[in-house]
Design a protein around this motif. Structure first.
Motif, PDB file in Angstrom:
ATOM      1  N   VAL A  43       0.876  -1.198  -0.073  1.00  0.00           N
ATOM      2  CA  VAL A  43      -0.136   0.030  -0.071  1.00  0.00           C
ATOM      3  C   VAL A  43       1.026   1.122   0.011  1.00  0.00           C
ATOM      4  N   GLU A  44       1.907   1.184   0.767  1.00  0.00           N
ATOM      5  CA  GLU A  44       2.950   2.147   0.752  1.00  0.00           C
ATOM      6  C   GLU A  44       3.352   2.612  -0.547  1.00  0.00           C
ATOM      7  N   TYR A  45       3.450   1.594  -1.266  1.00  0.00           N
ATOM      8  CA  TYR A  45       3.988   1.809  -2.521  1.00  0.00           C
ATOM      9  C   TYR A  45       3.254   1.998  -4.116  1.00  0.00           C
ATOM     10  N   GLY A  46       1.717   1.847  -3.388  1.00  0.00           N
ATOM     11  CA  GLY A  46       0.787   2.281  -4.630  1.00  0.00           C
ATOM     12  C   GLY A  46      -0.466   1.406  -4.537  1.00  0.00           C
ATOM     13  N   LEU A  47      -0.484   0.179  -4.035  1.00  0.00           N
ATOM     14  CA  LEU A  47      -1.824  -0.670  -4.002  1.00  0.00           C
ATOM     15  C   LEU A  47      -2.779   0.196  -3.235  1.00  0.00           C
ATOM     16  N   GLY A  48      -3.730   0.098  -4.175  1.00  0.00           N
ATOM     17  CA  GLY A  48      -5.121   0.663  -3.765  1.00  0.00           C
ATOM     18  C   GLY A  48      -5.216   2.095  -4.369  1.00  0.00           C
ATOM     19  N   SER A  49      -4.325   2.518  -4.952  1.00  0.00           N
ATOM     20  CA  SER A  49      -4.540   3.871  -5.598  1.00  0.00           C
ATOM     21  C   SER A  49      -4.313   3.851  -7.064  1.00  0.00           C
ATOM     22  N   HIS A  50      -4.922   4.524  -7.810  1.00  0.00           N
ATOM     23  CA  HIS A  50      -4.866   4.349  -9.130  1.00  0.00           C
ATOM     24  C   HIS A  50      -3.604   4.694  -9.656  1.00  0.00           C
ATOM     25  N   LEU A  51      -3.472   3.975 -10.690  1.00  0.00           N
ATOM     26  CA  LEU A  51      -2.119   3.864 -11.369  1.00  0.00           C
ATOM     27  C   LEU A  51      -1.403   5.224 -11.812  1.00  0.00           C
ATOM     28  N   ALA A  52      -2.410   6.068 -12.264  1.00  0.00           N
ATOM     29  CA  ALA A  52      -1.960   7.391 -12.393  1.00  0.00           C
ATOM     30  C   ALA A  52      -1.523   8.153 -11.308  1.00  0.00           C
ATOM     31  N   ASP A  53      -1.748   7.980 -10.031  1.00  0.00           N
ATOM     32  CA  ASP A  53      -1.393   8.550  -8.801  1.00  0.00           C
ATOM     33  C   ASP A  53      -0.359   8.026  -8.128  1.00  0.00           C
ATOM     34  N   VAL A  54       0.368   6.863  -8.691  1.00  0.00           N
ATOM     35  CA  VAL A  54       1.567   6.255  -8.302  1.00  0.00           C
ATOM     36  C   VAL A  54       2.720   6.587  -8.632  1.00  0.00           C
ATOM     37  N   ASP A  55       3.738   6.898  -7.953  1.00  0.00           N
ATOM     38  CA  ASP A  55       5.258   7.319  -8.383  1.00  0.00           C
ATOM     39  C   ASP A  55       5.785   6.191  -9.010  1.00  0.00           C
ATOM     40  N   PRO A  56       6.102   6.519 -10.348  1.00  0.00           N
ATOM     41  CA  PRO A  56       6.761   5.768 -11.397  1.00  0.00           C
ATOM     42  C   PRO A  56       7.983   4.931 -10.613  1.00  0.00           C
ATOM     43  N   ASN A  57       8.657   5.541  -9.608  1.00  0.00           N
ATOM     44  CA  ASN A  57       9.851   5.235  -9.257  1.00  0.00           C
ATOM     45  C   ASN A  57       9.479   4.011  -7.999  1.00  0.00           C
ATOM     46  N   ASN A  58       8.375   4.136  -7.747  1.00  0.00           N
ATOM     47  CA  ASN A  58       7.994   2.916  -6.674  1.00  0.00           C
ATOM     48  C   ASN A  58       7.249   1.764  -7.416  1.00  0.00           C
ATOM     49  N   MET A  59       7.201   1.592  -8.661  1.00  0.00           N
ATOM     50  CA  MET A  59       6.587   0.460  -9.166  1.00  0.00           C
ATOM     51  C   MET A  59       7.404  -0.719  -9.305  1.00  0.00           C
TER      52      MET A  59
END
Length: 365
Positions: free
Chosen positions: A64-80
């Motif tokens: 979750v801290e790295y993007g799970l549960g958020s829309h992909l557009a809102d996730v920092d690409p460096n965290n993927m």
């Protein structure tokens, strides 16, 4: 974190069920170590299941801290890349937990004393071990090189992960249903109080709820594998995975609560036990510690003698008389015209001690 993120819900579910499982395993260990003073292989497997379950919950919270549960557009690409690594690890923890839980349940069945159930459970155990091992290894080595699982830009190839996840979910549902319905025939044949049969039925219902959780989870997998908004659609599948494995741990641990109830809440299950152990449908198998809650009468040499009562003419009669202090028992077998009847007379004169009164009072609470 975006306001419409499902991340907080995933975190609450993961932490809440991890805490619940910690309480469950503490009660189970208290029952086995301090009440029964005996551990079984099924208990060790559940301990392993708890460890992998907590690891899965930790990985879920971290994802979750790295993007799970958020829309992909809102996730920092460096965290993927880190996000993909955490999800890859969580898949192995999830599959291992399912294998440990169902293996523990099968071993518990082998201790119920039914020969046919034991044989079927051992066969089912072999199937589950083979299934869980193959799934964990496939999840771990799904790509060549292994790093391609979380570094998609690396050269190499991977298995058809969509097919793997769907096949995995379907087979898990099948083995869930088979595992939790195996003892149905034994339950109907058990000569135990109705309260204990209800308790066994409750165990199966909880286990089948784990199956329902798995069925709900599989409905989210197609969208998870095809929707481009991957970090958003995976969230529901993740927290239903948390529900499934933790409910399975709880269902497999319910039988271990019976010793605690037998010792501290005897009226709840319709028995009274003052010893450390218990009997019945448990997995203990150690009945020598069981006490039914009544003081044992000291052995004495009881005088016995023939009975000299009046009897009708033409009838044959055999009898005995037992006497000890204020207790007398007479038993006669009368044979009138070739027919046999048994007649017993018991006279008691017992002085109730304070200990017996105290025991009776505590049993009626």
């Amino acid at each position: 974190m975006a306001t419409d993120s499902r991340g907080p819900t995933v975190i609450r579910v993961a932490i809440g069920f991890a805490t619940w499982t910690f309480i469950v395993i503490c009660l189970r260990l208290f029952s086995r170590i301090f009440v029964l003073q005996r551990m079984g292989y099924d208990d060790y497997l559940i301990l392993c299941a708890c460890l992998t379950s907590w690891a899965f919950s930790a990985a879920t919270v971290a994802s979750v801290e790295y993007g799970l549960g958020s829309h992909l557009a809102d996730v920092d690409p460096n965290n993927m890349e880190t996000y993909a690594l955490v999800v890859w690890l969580s898949s192995m923890f999830y599959l291992a937990t399912l294998g440990f839980v169902k293996s523990s349940v099968c071993l518990f069945y082998t201790r119920l004393g039914d020969r046919l159930l034991t044989r079927i459970s051992l066969v089912m155990l072999c199937v589950i071990v083979a299934q869980a091992s193959s799934f964990v290894l496939t999840a771990a080595f799904q790509c060549r090189p292994i790093q391609k699982a979380w570094k998609p830009t690396l050269p190499g190839n991977c298995v058809q992960i969509n097919v793997f996840y769907l096949a995995n979910a379907a087979l898990n549902i099948l083995t869930d249903v088979l595992t939790y319905t195996l003892p149905l025939g034994v339950i109907f044949k058990l000569q135990v109080p109705i309260k204990q049969k209800i308790a066994l039925g409750f165990i199966l219902c909880v286990g089948l709820f784990a199956c329902i959780s798995s069925i709900i989870r599989i409905t989210y997998i197609p969208a998870m594998l095809s929707d481009p908004d991957a970090t958003w659609v995976i969230s529901k599948a993740m927290y239903w995975s948390v529900v499934e494995i933790n409910v399975g741990i709880f269902a497999s641990s319910i039988p271990s609560f019976k010793p605690i109830a037998s010792r501290f809440l005897p009226r709840l299950i319709g028995e009274y036990s003052v010893g450390k152990g218990y009997s019945g449908w448990s997995s203990s198998g150690d009945a020598k510690k069981y006490s039914v809650g009544f003081a044992r009468v000291p052995e004495r040499n009881l005088p016995m003698g023939p009975i000299r009562p009046q009897q009708p003419e033409g009838d044959s009669m055999i009898g005995t008389q037992i006497g000890c202090g204020g207790i007398q028992s007479q038993e006669r077998i009368i044979v009138p015209n070739g027919k046999i009847y048994a007649h017993t007379e018991i006279e008691t004169n017992v002085e109730v001690s304070r200990d017996i009164v105290r025991l009776s009072s505590s049993s009626s609470l």
